[in-house]
Design a protein around this motif. Sequence first.
Motif, short mmCIF file in Angstrom:
data_model
loop_
_atom_site.label_atom_id
_atom_site.label_comp_id
_atom_site.label_asym_id
_atom_site.label_seq_id
_atom_site.Cartn_x
_atom_site.Cartn_y
_atom_site.Cartn_z
N ARG B 664 -7.01 2.52 -2.93
CA ARG B 664 -5.75 1.85 -2.56
C ARG B 664 -5.98 0.64 -1.66
O ARG B 664 -5.18 0.35 -0.79
N GLN B 784 -3.52 3.15 4.39
CA GLN B 784 -3.03 3.11 3.00
C GLN B 784 -2.88 4.55 2.51
O GLN B 784 -3.58 4.97 1.60
N ASP B 787 0.32 6.57 -2.31
CA ASP B 787 0.20 5.93 -3.61
C ASP B 787 1.48 5.13 -3.88
O ASP B 787 2.59 5.62 -3.67
#
Lengths: 106, 818
Positions: B664, B784, B787
Amino acid sequence: MGNATAAWIEVCKLDEIPPSQARTVNAGDTVIAVFRLTDDRVKAIENRCPHKHGPLAEGIISGDDILCPLHNWRIHLDDGVVAAPDEGCVKTYPVKVEDGQVFLSL
Amino acid sequence: MLKKKLVMIGNGMAGVRAIEEILQANPDMFDITIFGAEKYPNYNRIMLSPVLAGDTTVEDIILNDEQWYADNGITLHMGKRIKEIQRGYKKVIAEDGTEAEYDNLIIATGSDPFIIPVPGHDKDGVMAFRDIDDCDKMFAAAKKYKKAAVIGGGLLGLEAAKGLLNLGMEATVIHDQATLMNMQLDSVAGEMLRADLEEQGMHFKVSTLTTEVMGDKRVSGLKFKDGSSLDCDLLIMAVGIRPNMALAKDSGIYCNRGIVVNDYMQTVTDPAIYSVGECAEHRGIAYGLVAPLFEQAKVLAYQITGQGLKAYQGSVVSTKLKVSGVDVFSAGDFMGGPGADVLELMDRVGGVYKKLVLEDDKIKGVVMFGDTADGPTFFQWMQDGKDVSEQRSSLLFSASGLGDSGHSGIDLVSAMADDTIVCGCNGVSKKDVVDAIMTKGLTTRKEVTSCTKAAGSCGGCADLVDQLLASTLGTAFVESDHEPICGCTDLNHEQVKEQIKTKKLTMVREVMNVLEWKGEGCQVCRPAINYYIGMLFPEDSEDDRSSRIANEKMHANIQKDGTFSVIPRIYGGETTPDDLIRIATVAKKYDVPTVKITGGQRIDLLGVKKEDLTAMWKDLDMPSGFAYGKALRTVKTCVGSKWCRFGTQDSTSLGIHLEKRLDRIWFPAKVKFGVSGCPRNCAEATIKDIGIVGVEGGWEISTGGNGGVHVVATELLCIVETAEEVEEVSKAYLQHYRETGRHNERTAPWQKRVGLDSIKALVVDDLESRKALVARMDAYIATQDQDPWAARVADAEKEQLNKFSEYKRIDIPVRVEA
């Protein structure tokens, strides 16, 4: 709008358009992109770039222009005119905001 | 501490180089005294020809001026010839009576030109071409006389003839062999050289032996063995050199063809006495080229300063020369006898000839004429014993021969291995030059020469040095100084990044205001600013979706008809029946028109309507594949040791692991991995941003590859033993790329711009720096945590319409009653 036949159609709330972005409105077969500019003014043009029919609503807004997401043509949102060196024109629609509500005229 | 006394007889290039090496190794060890027979300080003898040709001056070829000797506390006796070495008293005596005692003595008397003892060789107007005095004599002669003859068609003879031609004399070269420069060239190249020089006005008599020099007091002509003759009023003898060993011999030092030395450059007779340069004979060879002599100088310094044993093993020499403006290169056994495996390329019009002699698919010898750019690479391969069978068909067109990247000089030098010798004279490798350019901020060849000595001797590698300069700092130099990001600003990427950092700007709009943007930004600068903000302040900034291009904004790839494509992660390209069924079910439910296996071992659902995106993501319930973003795309793997009978490493597991760790992250541009389980490299790892190839006992990590418009193969970064190290180095490399890469700059051009060496230093060699990079990467990864597809689905379900409502469809009536 001096046009007597112009009828305002309620589209959505201003808050339903993300800031500095756009959303699309389907009117039959025609798709219209309604843009919410940085200062919350709204503009509406046909969601179809004259070049390769790119969906203008997905482009990046730069001032009062929209940059087509496919090949970066620059189109002025007031009059739908394509900036040089490219050429062309996109249909524009009257649009207004009243009490946080967005209205469009076909 | 009492210093030892070091005396050197001879003040030439090899000897003074040895002194330089000694000073570098231990500047305080010796009191140094140098005797030179010539009345000049150490100068570059190789550059005599350009002096003669008028291209440079005596001052310009001085390597060490008198100030240098003074600065280093060296007593210099110029113009004093030593007549005697008294080994018993350990002292030397000059012709004028000057004496000097020594603890160690270096004999570096060089060589004398060989004068053929034909009748009449002692007449006026007969001379050698060896030192500055000879040059002066030739200048003077050219003013009075018209016709010059040069005996000797080797390099020196041709250079002398060319010089005389430039001085307005007629010049005829007499050579006893059929081929010019027969020590360095084969007959084909020799012919081409001759044709070229004849065009420049030089005359030749080859296969011709001189039997007599005619004339009264001064030379008036030559007589040859075949009975013919030639008029001339100046004769240059350039038939070779002889080691100058008379003094050593008289002092009882054993001499054969030269002063015989052991592998440590000590005379075999007296361990206190060393010899170096053209006068020294090592293992039966007295070298006449600069490169081996400088190697000897290094060994001598190593030994005499007591750093330990470092043996001189003799040198394999290559010759890269500019003969009167023509490039030639040769090395090894280039003649290639009958039945030899020979590759040849001949372009008569273009004046290019290349010949490789192979044996068992390895290079044995090489001759090049006209285009010698690949010479050092071939020479390196010859020394390495590299198997060239795979490149065989394209070898002569370009050593690097890769796709479209093989033809310009700049690409060629960037493809050269780091340890390839650029300057053969001074033993300077590509890495030495590039490091000097990077660390010392050099921008001109002159600076490179003064820092590294590259191109400081014969100058044959000057073009290569220029190309290295261009390839090392070319784009950085031009772009970072001048090129703004786009038309909206005058600032370049680095300046904008710096301003964001120092002024702590965390919003795109703020950056454009503070940095006085022209207009509201565009599709080039706004995404760049957004990336830099997110990279610099991962925790204190919010992603500006209005500055994302359509793909990244929508988390899907926009297609030409305005629909989108959806690609879920299939980590490492390994899937399960359940996942496949789910993908198939979703594809059917949403009437996906095209289902395609991608080049990156994933499945692409194409032609998805915008309003279906969130619903599809929800039904898929798989992580986003980031196929739309400047992010980690695919990690392509082969089946590896789990199944493959050739596999040496478990590439699939490593690939899956890496993809899960890095999935990510936003980068300046897209990033692709390839992980192969063995050197067969079925995952095509060497054209990826990071290519990992399993080898016995470890992994090779190479970086900066690209399989797109410009095919670029990865360059080896390092070899590590464990999968943990692969993860660490990959993270460090990618974080360094995130921090220094320009938005939209792939790793291939980035690596070329900042230089693999500088990357290696920070990512591989310096463990502290590596750790710090990994820590910054990990801190970023921690931010991060969600998702993007799952986030959009959650938002949609919470009906946060103000945020991602553009996915939802609005219909209005076409006709409305007023």
